[in-house]
Design an enzyme around this catalytic site. Sequence first.
Site, short mmCIF file in Angstrom:
data_model
loop_
_atom_site.label_atom_id
_atom_site.label_comp_id
_atom_site.label_asym_id
_atom_site.label_seq_id
_atom_site.Cartn_x
_atom_site.Cartn_y
_atom_site.Cartn_z
N GLU A 176 3.97 5.02 6.20
CA GLU A 176 4.32 4.17 5.07
C GLU A 176 4.68 5.30 4.60
O GLU A 176 4.36 6.54 4.51
CB GLU A 176 3.61 2.98 4.27
CG GLU A 176 2.17 3.93 3.59
CD GLU A 176 1.97 5.62 3.35
OE1 GLU A 176 3.36 5.47 1.99
OE2 GLU A 176 1.27 5.71 2.99
N GLU A 319 2.05 8.60 5.28
CA GLU A 319 2.34 8.10 6.18
C GLU A 319 2.19 8.23 7.57
O GLU A 319 2.49 7.94 9.16
CB GLU A 319 2.78 9.64 6.52
CG GLU A 319 3.51 10.44 5.50
CD GLU A 319 4.21 12.39 6.05
OE1 GLU A 319 4.15 12.12 6.75
OE2 GLU A 319 4.65 12.64 5.12
#
Length: 353
Positions: A176, A319
């Site tokens: 994300e 991430e």
Amino acid sequence: MSDSLEWLYQPIQPLNAQCHAEAQAYQNQLTKPPGSLGRLEQLGALFAAAQGQLKPVLKKVSIRVFAADHGVAEEGVSAFPQEVTVEMVRNFSRGGAAITVLARQLGADFKVVNVGTLTELESLPQVEDARIAAGTANFCRQPAMSPAQLEAALACGRRAAEQAADQGVQLFIGGEMGIANTTAATALAAALLEQPARSLVGPGTGVDSAGIDRKTTAIDRALALHQAKLDSPLATLQHLGGLEIAALCGAYLGCARRGLPVLVDGFITTSAALVASRINPQLRPWLLFSHNSAEPGHRLMQQAMDAEPLLDLGMRLGEGSGAAVCVPLLQSACRLQSEMATFAEAAVSENIC
């Protein structure tokens, strides 16, 4: 509930129990003392059960980073401005972010899915434009998403899962990117775990004590505003979540429906896993947990799902980076399960005690 959301609740096929038992028994025939490889043995058997074969393979990994902005950033909850979300998407595209370095190391199939950046992005390599809205609304004032936006974000994640399964991927990692998304994740955790925000709030991108106070206040306001509407995991996601968190929920549930194991990353992705497993508890066996985040609420969410993360490196980047670091461990587990010789094959005497 919309008819188009019924897929969220449909039965999920369990792991192959017979294959799991056979894989565990096979571990005891390999040239080592039983149990001497610890959790690697458990992981090898789990992948065998997921793939329905005694000797599992883990070569193809899919990494999808879902990006979106959050209206609650207006409350000063992040150390970085919202412009950073699109700037980081460009950095992903150029291959300069931590997760892109790790994806190259793994030879993973990598893509960013833009589900809701504040501003539109130009066409970029390895970036899919699936933008639903210009970020979520400020959940201190109104629901983060409309029902239609929530449905679209869930469907976007499901599509990513379907694509991965169709490509024969053996492991899915969701990442994300979204300024202020630790605030949304913390609000979800506080609501679902019925814990005070103060016990869960952490530094996120590195805010100081005043920033932590602002995050706590914002979450408390949101919980008070929406309390009467938080009557289901899906409603909680709509009112307090983010477009990228909803997409992760859809991806996790979509993967499980296709028999594809998921490796959960850090704090934000774990909040998505918590929501998704509350929506459909049959998801849980398909989730592996990569690491302990430095965010204080992370362990509480993992405990609620009876999760045992593989690593504890003090990471809090997100991430998908913590999950990517764990992939070689999982590959080792599969290769040990598949490639070690048995006592009989190696003509090695077994333990007689």
